[in-house]
Design a protein around this motif. Structure first.
Motif, PDB file in Angstrom:
ATOM      1  N   ASP A 139       0.871  -1.161   0.000  1.00  0.00           N
ATOM      2  CA  ASP A 139       0.000   0.000   0.000  1.00  0.00           C
ATOM      3  C   ASP A 139       0.919   1.225   0.000  1.00  0.00           C
ATOM      4  O   ASP A 139       1.475   1.594   1.035  1.00  0.00           O
ATOM      5  CB  ASP A 139      -0.904  -0.030   1.233  1.00  0.00           C
ATOM      6  N   ALA A 140       1.123   1.802  -1.169  1.00  0.00           N
ATOM      7  CA  ALA A 140       2.078   2.905  -1.317  1.00  0.00           C
ATOM      8  C   ALA A 140       1.723   4.083  -0.419  1.00  0.00           C
ATOM      9  O   ALA A 140       2.611   4.706   0.182  1.00  0.00           O
ATOM     10  CB  ALA A 140       2.142   3.354  -2.770  1.00  0.00           C
ATOM     11  N   ARG A 179       2.938   7.294   4.504  1.00  0.00           N
ATOM     12  CA  ARG A 179       2.532   7.816   5.822  1.00  0.00           C
ATOM     13  C   ARG A 179       3.485   7.316   6.913  1.00  0.00           C
ATOM     14  O   ARG A 179       3.883   8.077   7.792  1.00  0.00           O
ATOM     15  CB  ARG A 179       1.104   7.396   6.150  1.00  0.00           C
ATOM     16  N   LEU A 180       3.868   6.039   6.843  1.00  0.00           N
ATOM     17  CA  LEU A 180       4.772   5.476   7.837  1.00  0.00           C
ATOM     18  C   LEU A 180       6.146   6.127   7.767  1.00  0.00           C
ATOM     19  O   LEU A 180       6.737   6.471   8.798  1.00  0.00           O
ATOM     20  CB  LEU A 180       4.894   3.957   7.659  1.00  0.00           C
ATOM     21  N   ASP A 219      -1.644  -0.801  13.969  1.00  0.00           N
ATOM     22  CA  ASP A 219      -2.575   0.155  13.381  1.00  0.00           C
ATOM     23  C   ASP A 219      -1.929   0.849  12.186  1.00  0.00           C
ATOM     24  O   ASP A 219      -1.161   1.788  12.334  1.00  0.00           O
ATOM     25  CB  ASP A 219      -2.976   1.186  14.443  1.00  0.00           C
ATOM     26  N   GLY A 220      -2.205   0.337  10.987  1.00  0.00           N
ATOM     27  CA  GLY A 220      -1.653   0.919   9.765  1.00  0.00           C
ATOM     28  C   GLY A 220      -0.245   0.452   9.465  1.00  0.00           C
ATOM     29  O   GLY A 220       0.329   0.820   8.448  1.00  0.00           O
ATOM     30  N   VAL A 221       0.337  -0.333  10.344  1.00  0.00           N
ATOM     31  CA  VAL A 221       1.687  -0.876  10.176  1.00  0.00           C
ATOM     32  C   VAL A 221       1.685  -2.315  10.678  1.00  0.00           C
ATOM     33  O   VAL A 221       0.773  -2.732  11.386  1.00  0.00           O
ATOM     34  CB  VAL A 221       2.740  -0.058  10.965  1.00  0.00           C
ATOM     35  N   ALA A 222       2.717  -3.050  10.324  1.00  0.00           N
ATOM     36  CA  ALA A 222       2.854  -4.412  10.852  1.00  0.00           C
ATOM     37  C   ALA A 222       3.196  -4.321  12.338  1.00  0.00           C
ATOM     38  O   ALA A 222       3.990  -3.464  12.743  1.00  0.00           O
ATOM     39  CB  ALA A 222       3.951  -5.161  10.108  1.00  0.00           C
TER      40      ALA A 222
END
Length: 200
Positions: free
Chosen positions: A58-59, A64-65, A90-93
């Motif tokens: 997810d580019a 964002r990360l 949350d939004g990351v591994a």
């Protein structure tokens, strides 16, 4: 005896069959194709064909990360947020090791919320990491010194757990030093009798 004589010719024929092939023929794969199944669908394909596809990234999420990581390197509140996101996935591994690293960075820069979070984590333990009462006491003490009431309430629990852990360590150390005494006198159940192991 008669059975062994009957089996000998069959074994000899099997060995002659193997000797008839060259070493290269013996090592060659039986087929150039393999059967690959995904779910209920199977296909035959050549052995050299590679089908693994990396998961689609997810580019936008990666951008964002990366942006939050750059911000976290400069701002303790962003480091705290990144630590929480890594703890929650949350939004990351999910990555508890990295989460603690970012929370520690925020706590070292004086962010009370990060100090309290670290105190709770070390007091309770997290996944593969067991509790560490000494670390819990240190982080809760820092947060309590800044006036955090929750840290002040948890600090005595951390101190009691630290005392218990130290007492437990002393007991384990005494047991380790006494360990050599028991095995010198412990009897065996089995002994070697020349023809094999024999149970007493």
């Amino acid at each position: 005896m008669h059975r062994a004589l009957l089996l000998w010719p069959a074994a000899a024929l099997a060995l002659l069959g193997c000797a008839a092939h060259t070493p290269a023929e013996q090592l060659a794969p039986a087929s150039d194709t393999v059967r690959v199944c995904e779910g209920s669908r199977c296909v035959d394909q050549h052995r050299s064909h590679q089908r693994w596809q990396p998961p689609a990234a997810d580019a936008a999420a990666e951008r964002r990360l990366e942006a939050l990581s750059r911000l976290a390197a400069q701002d303790p509140k962003a480091a705290y947020d990144l630590g929480l996101r890594l703890l929650r996935g949350d939004g990351v591994a999910r990555d508890s090791f990295q989460a603690i690293e970012w929370l520690r960075q925020a706590g070292d820069h004086g962010l009370v919320a990060a100090q309290l979070a670290l105190g709770r984590i070390y007091l309770q333990g997290l996944e593969e990491m067991g509790p560490d009462p000494a670390e819990a006491e240190a982080w809760l003490g820092r947060a309590a010194a800044q006036g955090n009431k929750e840290a002040g309430r948890l600090l005595p629990q951390a101190q009691a757990a630290k005392r218990d852990a130290q007492a437990g360590y002393q007991v384990r150390a005494a047991e380790r030093s006494a360990w050599g005494r028991w095995y010198a006198a412990a009897p065996y159940y089995w002994y070697w009798g020349g023809a094999g192991w024999i149970l007493y």
